[in-house]
Write a protein that holds these residues in place. Sequence first.
Motif: not given
Length: 410
Positions: A362-373
């Motif tokens: 599965h793909d995993l998306y992390v949203t709304n974060s302060e550390a997208p990089d």
Amino acid sequence: MDIPLGTGTIDVSLPDCEVTVARPAGGTPVDVRAAAERALEEPIGPPLADRVDPDDAIAIVVTDITRKAPDDVLLDVLLERLESVGVAREQVTVVVGLGLHRPMTDDEIVEMLGPHADLAVNHDPESVVDVGAVGPDGDVPVEIGEPVAAADAVLSTGVVETHQYAGFSGGAKTVVIGTGSESIIRYTHGPEMLAREGVRLGRVAGNPFRETIDAAGDLAGVDFSINLSYGPAGVLGVRAGDGRRVVRELAAVARDALSVPIDREYDAVVCGVGAPKDANLYQATRGATYVALGDRNPLREGGRLVVPAALPEGAGDGTGEKRFYRRLSGATDADSLYEAMREGYEPGAQRAFVVARVLREHDLYVTNSEAPDIVEECLMHAASDVSDAVEPGSDVLVVPDALNTLLVDG
């Protein structure tokens, strides 16, 4: 709908999708102090007065900041009971069970323990004492932090919450892992253990991980545990006494409150986490792995996981978190990382192993974060908002509290 983010919430709107919300029954909340006092009055097994002597040096192991536990209340009640049986406050050392997480700051300890912060010391994984061995061949050393090993009696607080490997946390785990060394963490969190039948979320009976931890707790001399369980409504129960039985009773309470039957598959699952677990990527990924590697994976083949997470600490600052980051950020793809880690890895890196296992499917998306990089460096996808991570027209399951929801076959 509101989804946790840090200490607050975000409003998630998916108007182009069919949305189902997984909300456990929740149970009935209790007053923590009253329930803790009652648990000490009616313990499981011998009372505390029969387990300690007035002149004993006492070590009380508490959870660290990564666990949502009212340790100040549990500790307050426990210290009052110790005083009533003749144990002075000066005889008590409170050890913060860090495992391989970063040390807590003085301010964090004050915030967590209030007036009892002066009794607390962080666990030092470099200063441990060998107290025996476990494992099928008896060759896995159990090493416990010096303040705990030197104590005449060892007590613990803790949370009996769903756990990826132990089934439910709590009991001896707070001491064995929280104040242990790399040896026991390497063994219990290694690929051979994690691949064994019975090592899974929500299972206590017949779970080799749990059995190993309990055996190690016997060697560490864990005399008495006071634990609680959570549900969406708050604290659902408090039990005190023998750690094994405390865990079993509170796990049953939690299971009744947290189970949600699932009878079909979804294109995407939004996994709510919130503070304190979304402080770093290491902890926040629990939301995804608890869903995908639990009793019932609700995703169809190729479905995606979406985890809103604040990540003010990035990947995390502890030894385990840094190893997690190095493994994921140094990999080119999930398949090769998973296969490489099946040969072994450093303690703490096990979270990279289970994340890689999920990312293979599965793909995993992390949203709304302060550390997208950092998210992008770790084989995951960053998005500014949940709606950006979910394709229009998707059949979506929203799990507002992914760490306190057990998805089971409907």
